[in-house]
Design a protein around this motif. Structure first.
Motif, PDB file in Angstrom:
ATOM      1  N   GLU A   1       4.236  -3.154   3.066  1.00  0.00           N
ATOM      2  CA  GLU A   1       3.372  -4.318   3.248  1.00  0.00           C
ATOM      3  C   GLU A   1       2.478  -4.083   4.464  1.00  0.00           C
ATOM      4  OE1 GLU A   1       3.532  -7.040   1.093  1.00  0.00           O
ATOM      5  OE2 GLU A   1       4.909  -5.741  -0.018  1.00  0.00           O
ATOM      6  N   THR A   2       1.179  -4.225   4.278  1.00  0.00           N
ATOM      7  CA  THR A   2       0.234  -4.010   5.357  1.00  0.00           C
ATOM      8  C   THR A   2      -1.045  -4.796   5.068  1.00  0.00           C
ATOM      9  OG1 THR A   2      -0.931  -2.309   6.643  1.00  0.00           O
ATOM     10  CG2 THR A   2      -0.770  -1.953   4.266  1.00  0.00           C
ATOM     11  N   LYS A   3      -2.084  -4.540   5.815  1.00  0.00           N
ATOM     12  CA  LYS A   3      -3.373  -5.189   5.577  1.00  0.00           C
ATOM     13  C   LYS A   3      -4.468  -4.124   5.502  1.00  0.00           C
ATOM     14  CE  LYS A   3      -2.206  -9.641   7.705  1.00  0.00           C
ATOM     15  NZ  LYS A   3      -2.585 -10.653   8.722  1.00  0.00           N
ATOM     16  N   LYS A   4      -5.366  -4.302   4.550  1.00  0.00           N
ATOM     17  CA  LYS A   4      -6.448  -3.352   4.336  1.00  0.00           C
ATOM     18  C   LYS A   4      -7.757  -4.092   4.078  1.00  0.00           C
ATOM     19  CE  LYS A   4      -4.143   0.612   4.446  1.00  0.00           C
ATOM     20  NZ  LYS A   4      -4.467   1.705   5.377  1.00  0.00           N
TER      21      LYS A   4
ATOM     22  N   LEU B   1       6.647  -1.447  -6.497  1.00  0.00           N
ATOM     23  CA  LEU B   1       5.885  -0.739  -5.467  1.00  0.00           C
ATOM     24  C   LEU B   1       6.799  -0.159  -4.391  1.00  0.00           C
ATOM     25  CD1 LEU B   1       2.975  -3.270  -5.306  1.00  0.00           C
ATOM     26  CD2 LEU B   1       2.709  -0.852  -5.865  1.00  0.00           C
ATOM     27  N   LYS B   2       7.816  -0.899  -4.012  1.00  0.00           N
ATOM     28  CA  LYS B   2       8.735  -0.423  -2.978  1.00  0.00           C
ATOM     29  C   LYS B   2       9.619   0.707  -3.479  1.00  0.00           C
ATOM     30  CE  LYS B   2      12.492  -1.933   0.073  1.00  0.00           C
ATOM     31  NZ  LYS B   2      13.325  -3.085   0.511  1.00  0.00           N
ATOM     32  N   ASN B   3      10.147   0.569  -4.690  1.00  0.00           N
ATOM     33  CA  ASN B   3      11.128   1.526  -5.181  1.00  0.00           C
ATOM     34  C   ASN B   3      10.532   2.714  -5.927  1.00  0.00           C
ATOM     35  OD1 ASN B   3      13.994   0.216  -4.696  1.00  0.00           O
ATOM     36  ND2 ASN B   3      12.644  -1.432  -5.351  1.00  0.00           N
ATOM     37  N   GLU B   4       9.379   2.542  -6.555  1.00  0.00           N
ATOM     38  CA  GLU B   4       8.787   3.634  -7.325  1.00  0.00           C
ATOM     39  C   GLU B   4       7.620   4.300  -6.612  1.00  0.00           C
ATOM     40  OE1 GLU B   4      10.154   4.726  -9.967  1.00  0.00           O
ATOM     41  OE2 GLU B   4      11.534   3.093 -10.459  1.00  0.00           O
TER      42      GLU B   4
ATOM     43  N   TYR C   1       0.824  -1.220   0.000  1.00  0.00           N
ATOM     44  CA  TYR C   1       0.000   0.000   0.000  1.00  0.00           C
ATOM     45  C   TYR C   1       0.848   1.255   0.000  1.00  0.00           C
ATOM     46  CZ  TYR C   1      -3.483   3.442   1.402  1.00  0.00           C
ATOM     47  OH  TYR C   1      -4.306   4.546   1.458  1.00  0.00           O
ATOM     48  N   SER C   2       0.513   2.172  -0.905  1.00  0.00           N
ATOM     49  CA  SER C   2       1.160   3.479  -0.969  1.00  0.00           C
ATOM     50  C   SER C   2       0.178   4.529  -0.482  1.00  0.00           C
ATOM     51  CB  SER C   2       1.594   3.802  -2.404  1.00  0.00           C
ATOM     52  OG  SER C   2       2.032   5.145  -2.510  1.00  0.00           O
ATOM     53  N   GLU C   3       0.441   5.068   0.700  1.00  0.00           N
ATOM     54  CA  GLU C   3      -0.432   6.094   1.268  1.00  0.00           C
ATOM     55  C   GLU C   3      -0.415   7.355   0.410  1.00  0.00           C
ATOM     56  OE1 GLU C   3      -3.165   7.912   3.444  1.00  0.00           O
ATOM     57  OE2 GLU C   3      -2.468   5.898   3.986  1.00  0.00           O
ATOM     58  N   LYS C   4       0.765   7.695  -0.096  1.00  0.00           N
ATOM     59  CA  LYS C   4       0.911   8.907  -0.902  1.00  0.00           C
ATOM     60  C   LYS C   4       0.053   8.861  -2.160  1.00  0.00           C
ATOM     61  CE  LYS C   4       4.364  11.600  -3.461  1.00  0.00           C
ATOM     62  NZ  LYS C   4       5.806  11.712  -3.827  1.00  0.00           N
TER      63      LYS C   4
END
Length: 450
Positions: free
Chosen positions: A204-207, A196-199, A173-176
């Motif tokens: 990693e989370t749960k939604k 997702l991590k680099n760009e 998940y990207s909050e931004k």
């Protein structure tokens, strides 16, 4: 004495009338010819119509959407109950059913209430489902998924990763950027994690991916949820390779639970034993040669894979890497999670560039490209796998083909399958739209009778 009335128009024997009569005769002959062509075309269409189309139109007749003047319903019903295989393969009429289903499930004609009327009639009709070919709908992967039902009685064990009711799903998940990604094993997940991590600076989370949370005022309002999917046949080969290595006896030496398919590891006690099969000593200078080199196995691993495919019921995967894609985007009750967009790994780079352009700006990845995921050569030789086994895989994974609107590979086309309850008639793989408006596979997975 009054003069007689003048005759209006030419007299019967006048030259002008003869000319008009000639024209009328020509017109009549032309109309007769057209009617004859139309009759022949109609007769030919009725003759070649497939049982699948017949059943579907019979369903429409039950819904009150086909009248007798449009189609002879008695003839259709007699065709649909025939036990002999059709003389001709399914043709153009099938696309008509797919177009109808697309129209019923899309938002078209919503203002005229025709969409809801059609679905309502389908729900009130006798349980005769509409049938269509995988990949034939004019809907995206995500649009098709939203109408899917992954029956938990059949696919419940494929819902893994603590998805349960969909309120606590693992995502990147990207909050931004208000972007969530659902990871699907062996469907480009390694590439996704890197991107997702680099760009996108995702974590990693749960939604909650329950549809209600994305409505106005919900916790996920404004968040887009994406993923990538892969052709199920190609994916199954990779799934098996991954699951095979992760569940080997040498990986789990202290386990008291026997492997459900122990013959897969017969006479293979260590990784080196395994490596010696796909990379024989006579073909290498050192074991480092085996890491990225195509398999040199002699068919031992491929034959065990084929036996597994025939004995696997498709309902109880022994490792998460064997799960189908659709259940991993569904809750435990079989209903789909909220998905905004689903891309295809056949164009992974193009998909990620479109995602980057949307969230990071135009040409965000210009000159950098997209990294390839973790990839090793297949350890069993897939070119030794029989056509029959490949067709069996398509049957086991039909849920993904139907609910993601993916076309079947060429090897799986044709009348090669026995629907449950009728082992006398072979037919093609197909999907159905049931009376509740849910898409499901036309043939469910299970162990075939020998």
């Amino acid at each position: 004495m009054m003069a007689g009335r003048k005759r209006l128009g030419p007299t019967p024997n006048s030259p002008k009338n003869k000319k008009n009569g000639s024209r009328s005769s020509s017109t009549n002959r032309a109309l007769a010819a057209l009617m004859l062509v139309a009759f022949i075309f109609s007769a030919a269409t009725m003759f070649i119509i497939s049982p699948t189309v017949a059943r579907s139109i019979a369903s429409l007749d039950n819904m009150g959407m086909v009248s007798e003047k449009d189609m002879n319903s008695n003839q259709l019903r007699s065709t649909s109950t025939s036990t002999s295989p059709p003389t001709f393969p399914p043709g153009a009429p099938r696309s008509t059913i797919a177009d109808l289903i697309t129209w019923m499930l899309s938002e078209r004609d919503k203002d005229a209430h025709t969409q809801h009327s059609a679905l309502s009639r389908l729900e009130d009709s006798p349980p005769t489902p509409l049938e269509f070919l995988p990949g034939s709908l004019s809907l995206s992967h995500a649009q098709t998924l939203q109408h899917c039902f992954a029956d938990p009685r059949i696919y419940g064990k494929h819902v893994q990763g603590n998805r349960e009711d969909g309120s606590n799903v693992p995502v990147s998940y990207s909050e931004k950027h208000k972007l969530a990604y659902v990871m699907l094993p062996k469907s480009g997940s390694s590439t996704a994690r890197y991107m997702l991590k680099n760009e996108f600076h995702a974590r990693e989370t749960k939604k909650s991916l329950q549809p209600k949370e994305f409505k106005r005022g919900g916790k996920m309002e404004g968040v887009e949820v994406i993923s990538f999917v892969r052709d199920p046949l190609s994916r199954f080969f990779s799934q098996y390779d991954e699951a095979y290595v992760r569940t080997t006896p040498w990986q789990n030496p202290g386990s008291n639970t026997p492997h459900p398919f122990p013959y897969l590891y017969e006479n293979i006690h260590t990784y080196h034993d395994y490596e010696d099969i796909f990379c024989p000593v006579s073909t290498r200078k050192s074991r480092k040669d085996c890491i990225y080199r195509p398999s040199k196995e002699n068919g031992t691993l491929a034959s065990r894979f084929e036996r597994f495919v025939q004995e696997y019921d498709g309902r109880d995967p022994f490792d998460i890497h064997l799960t189908l894609q659709v259940p991993m985007m569904s809750s435990i009750n079989g209903m789909p999670l909220h998905m905004t967009q689903i891309y295809n790994t056949t164009d992974s780079e193009g998909g990620w560039k479109r995602i980057a352009n949307q969230f990071l700006g135009e040409n965000a990845l210009e000159g950098r490209g997209v990294i390839a995921g973790r990839s090793f050569p297949r350890r069993f030789k897939s070119d030794l796998v029989s056509v029959e086994t490949q067709r069996r895989i398509c049957e086991l994974t039909l849920l993904d083909y139907c609910c993601l609107n993916l076309p079947l590979p060429t090897v799986c086309l044709g009348q090669h399958y026995f629907p449950w309850g009728n082992d006398a008639v072979r037919r093609e793989l197909f999907c159905v739209l049931d009376a509740k408006g849910h898409i499901q596979p036309g043939i469910f997975p299970g162990i075939r009778k020998s």
